[in-house]
Design a protein around this motif. Structure first.
Motif, PDB file in Angstrom:
ATOM      1  N   THR A  21       0.813  -1.229   0.000  1.00 35.49           N
ATOM      2  CA  THR A  21       0.000   0.000   0.000  1.00 35.49           C
ATOM      3  C   THR A  21       0.837   1.266   0.000  1.00 35.49           C
ATOM      4  N   GLY A  22       2.136   1.133   0.316  1.00 36.34           N
ATOM      5  CA  GLY A  22       2.984   2.311   0.409  1.00 36.34           C
ATOM      6  C   GLY A  22       2.872   3.024   1.742  1.00 36.34           C
ATOM      7  N   LYS A  23       2.078   2.486   2.680  1.00 37.89           N
ATOM      8  CA  LYS A  23       1.905   3.121   3.975  1.00 37.89           C
ATOM      9  C   LYS A  23       3.045   2.745   4.928  1.00 37.89           C
ATOM     10  N   SER A  24       3.382   3.660   5.830  1.00 30.48           N
ATOM     11  CA  SER A  24       4.406   3.415   6.851  1.00 30.48           C
ATOM     12  C   SER A  24       3.745   3.394   8.221  1.00 30.48           C
ATOM     13  N   TYR A  25       4.309   2.569   9.101  1.00 33.56           N
ATOM     14  CA  TYR A  25       3.757   2.401  10.443  1.00 33.56           C
ATOM     15  C   TYR A  25       4.885   2.477  11.468  1.00 33.56           C
ATOM     16  N   SER A  26       4.592   3.014  12.639  1.00 32.07           N
ATOM     17  CA  SER A  26       5.543   3.047  13.748  1.00 32.07           C
ATOM     18  C   SER A  26       4.973   2.207  14.880  1.00 32.07           C
ATOM     19  N   ILE A  27       5.730   1.163  15.253  1.00 31.32           N
ATOM     20  CA  ILE A  27       5.263   0.230  16.282  1.00 31.32           C
ATOM     21  C   ILE A  27       6.122   0.375  17.529  1.00 31.32           C
ATOM     22  N   ASP A  31      10.083  -3.423  26.392  1.00 33.06           N
ATOM     23  CA  ASP A  31      10.830  -4.573  26.910  1.00 33.06           C
ATOM     24  C   ASP A  31      11.341  -5.453  25.766  1.00 33.06           C
ATOM     25  N   ASN A  32      11.856  -4.804  24.726  1.00 30.07           N
ATOM     26  CA  ASN A  32      12.401  -5.492  23.557  1.00 30.07           C
ATOM     27  C   ASN A  32      11.382  -6.419  22.903  1.00 30.07           C
ATOM     28  N   SER A  33      10.122  -5.969  22.869  1.00 27.65           N
ATOM     29  CA  SER A  33       9.079  -6.745  22.222  1.00 27.65           C
ATOM     30  C   SER A  33       8.098  -5.803  21.541  1.00 27.65           C
ATOM     31  N   ILE A  34       7.441  -6.322  20.524  1.00 30.06           N
ATOM     32  CA  ILE A  34       6.393  -5.570  19.847  1.00 30.06           C
ATOM     33  C   ILE A  34       5.093  -6.333  19.956  1.00 30.06           C
ATOM     34  N   SER A  35       3.990  -5.612  19.888  1.00 27.30           N
ATOM     35  CA  SER A  35       2.684  -6.243  20.029  1.00 27.30           C
ATOM     36  C   SER A  35       2.224  -6.791  18.681  1.00 27.30           C
ATOM     37  N   ALA A  36       1.847  -8.071  18.671  1.00 33.48           N
ATOM     38  CA  ALA A  36       1.382  -8.687  17.431  1.00 33.48           C
ATOM     39  C   ALA A  36       0.111  -8.030  16.918  1.00 33.48           C
ATOM     40  N   THR A  37      -0.713  -7.485  17.832  1.00 33.85           N
ATOM     41  CA  THR A  37      -1.974  -6.873  17.397  1.00 33.85           C
ATOM     42  C   THR A  37      -1.749  -5.568  16.650  1.00 33.85           C
ATOM     43  N   ASP A  38      -0.551  -4.959  16.809  1.00 33.82           N
ATOM     44  CA  ASP A  38      -0.254  -3.740  16.055  1.00 33.82           C
ATOM     45  C   ASP A  38      -0.232  -4.003  14.551  1.00 33.82           C
ATOM     46  N   PHE A  39       0.023  -5.237  14.159  1.00 39.53           N
ATOM     47  CA  PHE A  39       0.074  -5.562  12.742  1.00 39.53           C
ATOM     48  C   PHE A  39      -1.323  -5.674  12.127  1.00 39.53           C
ATOM     49  N   LYS A  40      -2.340  -5.741  12.972  1.00 36.34           N
ATOM     50  CA  LYS A  40      -3.701  -5.805  12.450  1.00 36.34           C
ATOM     51  C   LYS A  40      -4.073  -4.525  11.705  1.00 36.34           C
ATOM     52  N   ALA A  41      -3.397  -3.428  12.027  1.00 32.68           N
ATOM     53  CA  ALA A  41      -3.673  -2.163  11.342  1.00 32.68           C
ATOM     54  C   ALA A  41      -3.123  -2.151   9.923  1.00 32.68           C
ATOM     55  N   MET A  42      -2.245  -3.090   9.605  1.00 31.04           N
ATOM     56  CA  MET A  42      -1.604  -3.124   8.292  1.00 31.04           C
ATOM     57  C   MET A  42      -2.450  -3.933   7.322  1.00 31.04           C
ATOM     58  N   SER A  43      -3.556  -3.356   6.895  1.00 31.63           N
ATOM     59  CA  SER A  43      -4.452  -4.025   5.966  1.00 31.63           C
ATOM     60  C   SER A  43      -4.173  -3.556   4.548  1.00 31.63           C
ATOM     61  N   ALA A  44      -4.671  -4.337   3.608  1.00 28.94           N
ATOM     62  CA  ALA A  44      -4.489  -3.998   2.193  1.00 28.94           C
ATOM     63  C   ALA A  44      -5.633  -4.601   1.391  1.00 28.94           C
ATOM     64  N   PRO A  45      -5.925  -4.031   0.222  1.00 33.88           N
ATOM     65  CA  PRO A  45      -6.955  -4.631  -0.632  1.00 33.88           C
ATOM     66  C   PRO A  45      -6.513  -6.020  -1.094  1.00 33.88           C
ATOM     67  N   ARG A  46      -7.457  -6.909  -1.278  1.00 43.10           N
ATOM     68  CA  ARG A  46      -7.123  -8.240  -1.757  1.00 43.10           C
ATOM     69  C   ARG A  46      -6.617  -8.157  -3.194  1.00 43.10           C
ATOM     70  N   ALA A  47      -5.512  -8.833  -3.436  1.00 43.88           N
ATOM     71  CA  ALA A  47      -4.917  -8.827  -4.770  1.00 43.88           C
ATOM     72  C   ALA A  47      -5.772  -9.659  -5.721  1.00 43.88           C
ATOM     73  N   PRO A  48      -5.724  -9.362  -7.024  1.00 44.65           N
ATOM     74  CA  PRO A  48      -6.500 -10.157  -7.997  1.00 44.65           C
ATOM     75  C   PRO A  48      -6.167 -11.643  -7.895  1.00 44.65           C
ATOM     76  N   GLY A  49      -7.191 -12.469  -7.758  1.00 48.23           N
ATOM     77  CA  GLY A  49      -6.995 -13.909  -7.678  1.00 48.23           C
ATOM     78  C   GLY A  49      -6.629 -14.417  -6.293  1.00 48.23           C
TER      79      GLY A  49
END
Length: 504
Positions: A21-27, A31-49
């Motif tokens: 999508t060309g979008k940038s995100y800051s997570i 404690d040297n960890s990132i939240s897996a749920t933060d990646f839920k914001a990284m959505s994109a349109p479904r590709a053809p097929g």
């Protein structure tokens, strides 16, 4: 694979660019960890097929088969550095605890967070020993098992059965916030179940042992230590002034301490997964026991003995080593999912083994074990793969020398691990924000939407190659009665331990 963007200087965060999508995100990094749920914001349109089951529009999922790098909670209990070979309970090095502490004192530490004062420990110990007695009806329960039932199957069932006695400890009956309120009354109910489970664990295990031996059950004695009482319940045969050998009692206590907890291993995770539904602690501990039953977990020390028996003499070790390299044989007792160097517990167990062998005499498999140990530690194949001995390699030899049957080894792992399971259970019940039921995601790769086909129009696909045999309600094959000799599968030999009887 796209390259990650540089994070802003001095920022404790992860910058990610989604090239779809060309979008940038800051997570945020905490404690040297990132939240897996933060990646839920990284959505994109479904590709053809693209398959709709990928749920691309709903955000990214994190794939981690076998939990290789997923943190599911914040914990204050046990720290492991697998690369450095470090194990600490609540900050205390395992080496110091094994030398200076006891299993019950360490149990208090794991569950409540600090070493107890003298008076605190006395109350804790008294409560646990007081709750070691089992209801008389349990005898009928244990007698209902087949004569050749595996002791872990008996123990797992008994732990679940135990919960049927204590309706006051069941959130399904008393309200789902029974253990999560954190007030005085709730903590008191929680403490009582902790006392019950730790106290009765040895009694249930001893009953599982004695029912297999055809012995009468023994009421837990007074005046003995936790492991002393356990040995008494298994070995007492009516001798006057009988007490277990103090060296063996101490050795078992050290082994119990070493096995008390090991962070989020398979069984501890099972306990927490089960507990997240707010089930009673007896059911959760039974689930952990079932997980421990597996040969990749609690059955490993039993597998070591079977491996050494199959090797036989020390001179057969080189051929066995070569067979392992060719993947023709399995090497048990070496390597660890976490430790990439030596297991720190293995050194303590090796020293404990020497003390036990002074009493029981050297196990005939010891020379074979030493030859295998030395050969593997010098072989580049094992060095390169960081396959060093773990705690299971030596503990099985100790249990064997003390006279325990091989299939009882996992029970000797489960009994002390009840402590660690309870520590993690208590921490989860009292965690900030309450308890949320665990519900992992999946990546669905099966069939996409399809329509039902009537039975006469279906084409045969892979299935059973033949019709399963039919069995009647008595468990007999149709037209054939299966007979099995009870005497052929059950030994009547009693466990004998050198020097185990000591007069008071």
């Amino acid at each position: 694979m796209g390259k990650p963007l540089d994070a802003p200087l001095g920022s404790n965060s992860l910058s990610v660019r989604d090239n779809r999508t060309g979008k940038s995100y800051s997570i945020p990094i905490v404690d040297n960890s990132i939240s897996a749920t933060d990646f839920k914001a990284m959505s994109a349109p479904r590709a053809p097929g693209e398959r709709e089951e990928n749920e691309t529009e709903k955000g990214l999922r994190v794939s981690d088969k076998g939990f290789l790098n997923t943190a599911v909670l914040r914990s204050e209990i046990t720290f492991i550095d697998g690369d450095a070979g470090v194990l600490r309970y609540r900050g205390y090095p395992i080496e110091q605890l094994a030398l200076e502490s006891s299993h019950l004192e360490t149990a208090y530490l794991l569950i409540y967070g600090s070493l107890p004062t003298k008076s605190q420990f006395q109350v804790f110990q008294d409560e646990i020993m007081h709750h070691s007695v089992i209801h008389a009806d349990a005898e009928q329960f244990f007698r209902s098992f087949r004569y050749d039932a595996h002791p872990m199957a008996i123990l797992t069932s008994a732990l679940a059965y135990l919960g049927s006695y204590y309706s006051q400890a069941n959130p399904s009956l008393q309200g789902q916030n029974l253990f999560t309120k954190g007030d005085k009354a709730s903590l008191a109910v929680m403490d009582k179940q902790i006392y019950r489970l730790i106290g009765k664990a040895t009694t249930l295990a001893a009953m599982a042992y004695r029912v297999r031996q055809g012995r009468e059950f023994v009421t837990p004695p007074t005046g003995l230590s936790y492991t002393g009482s356990f040995l008494y319940q298994m070995d007492y045969l009516g001798q006057e002034n009988y007490v277990p050998n103090p060296v063996l009692e101490k050795a078992l206590d050290v082994l119990f301490l070493l096995h008390a907890d090991h962070e989020l291993n398979a069984s501890a995770t099972t306990v927490l997964q089960t507990s997240s539904s707010l089930v009673d602690p007896f059911s959760a501990i039974a689930a952990g026991c079932a997980s421990l039953y597996g040969p990749l977990h609690g059955g490993a020390n039993e597998a070591v003995i079977r491996m050494l028996i199959s090797i036989g003499k020390p001179e057969n070790v080189p051929a066995f080593i070569e067979a392992v390299k060719k993947r023709e044989k399995v090497l048990s007792g070496f390597g660890h999912r976490v430790y990439k160097t030596s297991d720190p517990r293995s050194f303590i167990v090796r020293k404990t083994a020497d003390e036990v062998f002074k009493i029981t005499g050297k196990d005939e498999l010891l020379e074979t074990a030493m030859a295998l140990h030395d050969a593997a530690m010098k072989d580049e194949y094992f060095i390169k793969r960081k396959l060093a001995p773990n705690v299971d390699f030596w503990s099985g030899l100790i249990y064997r020398a003390m006279g325990f049957p091989n299939d009882f080894f996992p029970v000797l792992f489960a009994v002390p691990r009840v402590v660690g399971w309870l520590a993690h259970w208590r921490q989860m019940m009292l965690q900030t924000g309450g308890v949320k039921i665990w519900r992992p995601r999946q990546i669905y790769v099966g069939e996409t939407k399809r329509d039902y086909v009537p039975v006469d129009e279906r084409i045969a696909v892979v299935g059973p190659k033949k019709t399963p045999r039919r069995w009647n309600t008595l468990g007999f094959q149709s037209g054939r009665i299966l007979r099995r000799s009870r005497a052929s599968t059950q030994s009547c030999e009693f466990r004998r331990v050198a020097g185990a009887i000591v007069s008071r």
